[in-house]
Scaffold this active site. Structure first.
Site, PDB file in Angstrom:
ATOM      1  CE1 TYR A 230       6.520  -1.714  47.962  1.00 21.76           C
ATOM      2  CE2 TYR A 230       3.862  -1.822  48.211  1.00 21.76           C
ATOM      3  CZ  TYR A 230       5.093  -2.477  48.083  1.00 21.76           C
ATOM      4  OH  TYR A 230       5.408  -3.695  48.462  1.00 21.76           O
TER       5      TYR A 230
ATOM      6  CB  SER B  55       2.953  -5.632  46.559  1.00 24.57           C
ATOM      7  OG  SER B  55       1.938  -5.021  47.615  1.00 24.57           O
TER       8      SER B  55
END
Lengths: 432, 245
Positions: free
Chosen positions: B150, B137
């Site tokens: 995250y 990501s």
């Protein structure tokens, strides 16, 4: 987020109710009321608009196909374009298709859409063998003409108000080629147009573009386009590349003189009498899909499509009155489409009936709704009705006058506990 | 048409689904694995009918590390490529108060991925062929207040994938790191994501497929993200910490 239909009127603030599988959808239905399923946003008005909506496009799986019977099973979010891309190369095509392939199968059922072959093939619902429907309490019902027949006939044409359509089983038709033999017939007035429709009723596909700003003796002059699948030819299919309209068109492009000029040129371009040619499927069935957002030509405030149908007996006088009224106001549209329909089916809220339908686009501007109300009166007086998939503004009275089974539809909704669970702006306006 | 298989881990996500369809279109058979296999069975019917490929549906849990070796050992036939698409986004405000959530985010995004990829990498290394696609990501490129738990797990994954790429280079096995940026999926419906920065799942599938064909090392789904992240990474800390990102 902002949510709107194809006409870009009205635009509302809405939030999606998303789900992963049938179990989670059932849970969401239990906690959120009312809501309405939303497919690909191609109904013109407010029939798929609600402050809570269920996006269905991700339910896009093809599930089974029987090459002996042509029976296809798929999820409700599959686009018609996907079906064409997958099955046309092996010689199968939709039995009924509207003028865009960018609608979902669920939407096709909910609006009981029709196409240029309505006079021979009926509506999309008439090609459906069965469907799976999730009711407000999360139970899944299979509906067909034999199983839950009332729910079946209410769901086909029911504008998503009977539950969430999950899966549909429907028939494709075998076709010999991916090419259409097209005939264009130029008519000089409404009487000639009607005669031509009747004369060529054995052609499977027919539709007329009508010059809605022609006056006097030329009132109702049209180009009638007929089509049938060429008996031999390639089956290759690749969807055409689309063009994009970069911005909303400024309003002056749609003044009456520019529309009149466009219509005159379009009409003059066709040779007199009858001309024949071969065209591909996209050019014949989906000319507007070539421009990915053609709805922007009507400017920033959006537009409505006004589509009504009149029983055959009253079609001529009714259409003449509507055309005269529009001609006087000069609010004509580029695309006015006339079509002869076959008999109505048994669905509660389906639009078609045996007679003629006219569809016109009007950009939203002051005075428009007053004009449309006058047209409503002419339509009702001639025992006609308006198409729910196009509507964003008709009154409850106009609706009641055109749809004799409205009350039966309401009772069914109430008895199954659907009335408070599934609602759109349209259903609320019409008291459905 | 190839007879090769692709294994998709976390096959239920919209992006994994789109990528799997793109590989199926190219003729690859698809092994779909995920915790919930009910939806995968539906997707399998679509892949068979639409693309005429073979499919397998397999239960797989990223957090059950001990099961990973057996999962891969039992897999038959062995795949030519892996799409690792599982992950857990978490909710920063909730997770930062609860170490069990922090652990779950790290274990799903990092430990689970490393655990199964080690098993697969050993096999690919031995066979001297195959490709690995890992979904990381842009959130892993720099820690931000809004999702750093995250983000740090994904940073770990990015570094892991870089190291694995280094190790497998000599064996002819390519490792592709995908940093999607914004992708419009079921889970983002309703968020007002900027159009220019947001890809559809289909576009994502196409980009991943092409990046695999070209043996790329890193792909942002929308190329503009490479530039956005270049700016974000190089912004001096004393400015960055005042932003609301």
């Amino acid at each position: 987020m902002q949510l709107t239909g194809w006409g870009r009127y009205p635009i509302i603030e809405a939030s999606p109710v998303t789900f992963q599988d049938h179990r989670s959808l059932a849970a969401r239905l239990a906690e959120t009321k009312p809501l309405i399923p939303y497919g690909n946003g191609r109904s013109y008005g407010d029939s798929a608009l609600s402050s809570r909506f269920v996006p269905m496009r991700s339910r896009d799986r093809l599930l089974a196909f029987d090459p002996d019977s042509g029976l296809l099973t798929c999820e409700a979010g599959v686009l018609l374009s996907e079906i064409i891309e997958t099955f046309l190369p092996s010689g199968w095509f939709l039995k009924v298709t509207p003028g865009t392939r960018l609608i979902t199968v669920g939407g096709a059922v909910a609006a009981d859409v029709h196409g240029k072959n309505h006079h021979q093939a009926g509506c999309f619902g008439d090609t459906v063998e069965s469907l799976l429907l999730m009711l407000a309490d999360g139970r899944i019902r299979r509906c067909s003409r034999k199983e839950n027949p009332e729910l079946f006939h209410a769901t086909c044409g029911g504008m998503g108000l009977t539950g969430v359509i999950l899966q549909v089983e429907f028939y494709l038709q075998p076709v010999p080629s991916a090419i259409i033999e097209q005939a264009t017939i130029k008519t000089r007035n409404l009487k000639e147009t009607f005669e031509a429709f009747e004369k060529y009723a054995d052609w499977p596909y027919s539709v007329a573009w009508i010059d809605c700003l022609a006056r006097g003796a030329a009132l109702g002059r049209s180009l009638l386009m007929l089509g049938r699948f060429a008996p031999i030819g390639e089956l290759d299919y690749a969807p055409r590349r689309t063009k994009t309209i970069p911005c909303n068109f400024p309003g002056f492009l749609l003044k009456s003189y520019s529309v009149r000029a466009f219509n005159s040129v379009y009409y003059a371009r066709a040779r007199s009498g009858i001309s024949l040619n071969f065209v591909d499927i996209d050019a014949f069935f989906y000319p507007l899909d070539a421009i990915s957002n053609w709805n922007r030509i009507y400017g920033g405030s959006g537009f409505v499509q006004y589509q009504f149908i009149l029983p055959k007996k009253h079609s001529y006088t009714g259409l003449e009155q509507v055309l005269r009224k529009i001609m006087k106001t000069g609010k004509g549209s580029f695309l006015a489409v006339l079509k002869l329909y076959g008999p109505a089916n048994d669905n509660y809220l389906s639009f078609p009936m045996e007679g003629y339908s006219l569809a016109l686009d009007f950009k939203i501007e002051p005075g428009l709704f007053a004009l449309l109300e006058q047209l409503d009166e002419i339509v009702l007086k001639h025992k006609g009705r308006l198409y729910l998939a196009k509507d964003a503004r008709m009154s409850r009275d106009t609706f009641e006058g055109g749809y004799p089974q409205a009350e039966a539809f309401r009772s069914l909704r109430t008895s199954l506990g659907l009335a408070g669970a599934f609602n759109s702006l349209q259903s609320q306006r019409l008291g459905l | 048409m190839t007879q090769e298989w692709i294994l998709v881990l976390g096959a239920g996500s919209d992006m994994a689904r789109a990528a799997a369809r793109r590989f199926a279109r190219a003729g690859y058979n698809i092994q779909q694995a995920s915790r919930n296999t009910e939806e995968l069975d539906i997707e399998a019917r679509h892949l068979q009918l639409k693309y005429g490929v073979q499919t397998q549906t397999l239960p797989f849990d990223a957090l059950e590390f001990d099961s990973h070796a057996a999962f891969y050992a039992e897999l038959e036939p062995k795949p030519i490529g892996i799409l690792l698409a599982f992950g857990a986004l978490g909710e920063q405000a909730r997770d930062q108060k609860d170490v069990s959530w922090i652990r779950k985010i790290i274990d799903t995004n990092y430990t689970g991925a490393a655990s199964i990829l080690e098993v697969i990498a050993a096999d690919f290394e031995r066979r001297k062929r195959g490709f690995i696609v890992g979904t990381s990501s842009v959130a892993g490129d720099r820690g931000r207040q809004s999702n750093y738990i995250y983000g740090s797990a994904k940073a770990g994954l990015s570094t892991y994938l870089a190291g694995l790429r280094h190790r497998l280079h000599g064996s002819g096995v390519n490792v592709l790191t995908v940093k999607p940026g914004f992708v419009a999926t079921k889970m983002t419906t309703g968020l007002d994501l900027p159009d220019k920065l947001t890809a559809g799942p289909q576009e994502a599938g196409e980009r991943i497929y092409r990046a695999v064909q070209k043996e790329k090392h890193l792909v942002y789904i929308r190329p503009i993200w490479r530039w956005i992240m270049l700016i974000i990474i190089h912004m001096p800390e004393f400015i960055f910490k005042r932003t609301k990102l």
